[in-house]
Design an enzyme around this catalytic site. Structure first.
Site, short mmCIF file in Angstrom:
data_model
loop_
_atom_site.label_atom_id
_atom_site.label_comp_id
_atom_site.label_asym_id
_atom_site.label_seq_id
_atom_site.Cartn_x
_atom_site.Cartn_y
_atom_site.Cartn_z
N GLU A 96 0.82 -1.21 0.00
CA GLU A 96 0.00 0.00 0.00
C GLU A 96 0.86 1.26 0.00
O GLU A 96 1.96 1.28 0.55
CB GLU A 96 -0.92 0.00 1.23
CG GLU A 96 -1.99 -1.08 1.14
CD GLU A 96 -2.97 -1.07 2.29
OE1 GLU A 96 -4.11 -1.52 2.07
OE2 GLU A 96 -2.61 -0.66 3.41
N CYS A 116 6.56 -6.82 7.16
CA CYS A 116 7.64 -6.27 7.98
C CYS A 116 8.06 -7.31 9.01
O CYS A 116 7.22 -8.07 9.50
CB CYS A 116 7.17 -4.99 8.68
SG CYS A 116 8.50 -4.12 9.56
N CYS A 123 1.71 -1.20 15.33
CA CYS A 123 1.65 -1.01 13.88
C CYS A 123 1.02 -2.22 13.20
O CYS A 123 1.45 -3.35 13.42
CB CYS A 123 3.07 -0.78 13.35
SG CYS A 123 3.17 -0.65 11.56
N CYS A 343 -1.00 6.72 9.91
CA CYS A 343 0.26 6.17 10.41
C CYS A 343 0.01 4.88 11.20
O CYS A 343 -0.79 4.84 12.13
CB CYS A 343 0.92 7.22 11.32
SG CYS A 343 2.46 6.69 12.03
#
Length: 350
Positions: A96, A116, A123, A343
């Site tokens: 994204e 990740c 996150c 975020c």
């Protein structure tokens, strides 16, 4: 029939290598420059698009090389003007990217990895497995597609790029630097100033030092989020091998080598890192590094984590304490929350 993906990606050839290839065909060297312009400046996605080459030459390129490119798979529009795009890679992964518009700026937030490996607790991307690094041409494609989107929707080119999307940029070091080299190249790239590019890291001390040794020209942001090791270990496992002391040393080395702008990113979590003591620790840390700015960020809830955003009065008290202590701090209000584009929210959700 041979699969196209088995052919060498033509964008992974340097201009010199392309020239050598055309010489083996008995073609003039300038053909390489023409192809280079098609793939890096005109963003051709098919050899047939290269209309100043003969049909035979285009066919020969198609038989010997692949020209993979990201494609937009889905687009979501936020009420605040933010646009989130999901991109489809040639090997069927999704990443994204986000276009964040303000009156003065049009910023592309790009990803550097598919998933990740750092598992930061706040996150959404951190709860995904890392599939692989993005190649430099894929990162370049993200920027090109978000720029095209900005021109189409806002009639303005991108002004800024932040590597704050999915993944840890410094764990994909070579591809990120090579992508930035293409993005900033004035003759056969996008010609964007490196001063308008910020690479954000969760804190890989060794690679921050490497950035200094490589004399990079872009800005650096450290995702800090806690100003002592105990709390940072709790939310960011990377801190156990890259503690705050090591990061302070690395950031100072980076600044000595480059003089480039450094920013701290600090997400406020209710009853975790939003107290007066937390603010004092942040002030102390700020004074140990020549940082230009501390971005205080509103927390954006995700399903996997139990963190909450502080009450507004707590946010204001925290900000006032920083300002009283002469910390250059800015409160960054979240953009694109309604489409999970803010975020920490990128996770390839439908």
């Amino acid at each position: 029939m041979q699969a196209k993906t088995e052919h060498k990606n033509i964008r992974h050839l340097s201009l010199t290598e392309l020239e050598q290839y055309f010489e083996t065909l008995g073609e003039k060297k300038f053909r390489a420059k023409q192809v280079y312009e098609w793939i890096w400046q005109k963003h051709a996605h098919h050899f047939d698009d290269m209309t100043n080459l003969s049909k035979e030459l285009r066919q020969q390129l198609a038989e010997n090389f692949s020209l993979p490119a990201l494609k937009v798979d889905a687009t979501q529009y936020s009420a605040d003007g933010t646009i989130k795009s999901r991109f489809h890679t040639v090997d069927h992964h999704m990443i994204e990217g986000v276009l964040i518009p303000t009156d003065e700026r049009k910023t592309a937030c790009v990803s550097s990895q598919i998933g990740c490996s750092l598992s930061c607790k706040f996150c959404a991307t951190g709860y995904m497995a890392r599939q692989r690094n993005l190649d430099y041409d894929e990162i370049y494609d993200e920027v090109v597609l978000l720029n095209q989107q900005s021109e189409r929707v806002y009639e303005k080119k991108l002004t800024n790029i932040v590597f704050m999307g999915m993944g840890e940029p410094l764990l994909n070091y070579k591809n990120v630097l090579k992508a930035i080299e293409r993005i900033t190249n004035p003759t056969d790239g996008l010609g964007m100033s490196p001063r308008r590019i910020t690479v954000s890291t969760a804190g890989v001390a060794k690679m921050i030092r490497q950035l200094g040794d490589d004399k990079v020209k872009f800005k650096l942001a450290l995702s800090l989020h806690a100003a002592n090791d105990t709390k940072r270990n709790e939310i960011m496992p990377i801190n156990e091998s890259n503690n705050i002391g090591a990061l302070i040393d690395a950031l100072n080395y980076f600044y000595q080598q480059t003089g480039n702008e450094i920013t701290f990113e600090y997400i406020l979590f209710r009853d975790f890192n939003d107290s007066r003591q937390d603010a004092d620790e942040l002030v102390k840390l700020y004074r140990q590094v020549p940082a230009d700015l501390v971005n205080i960020i509103e927390y954006n809830p995700i399903e996997q984590a139990l963190f909450a955003k502080p009450e507004e009065h707590a946010i204001q008290q925290f900000m006032q304490h920083l300002e009283k202590n002469k910390v250059n701090a800015r409160l960054r209000r979240s953009r694109g929350k309604d489409i999970d584009a803010a975020c920490g929210q990128l996770a390839n959700k439908e």
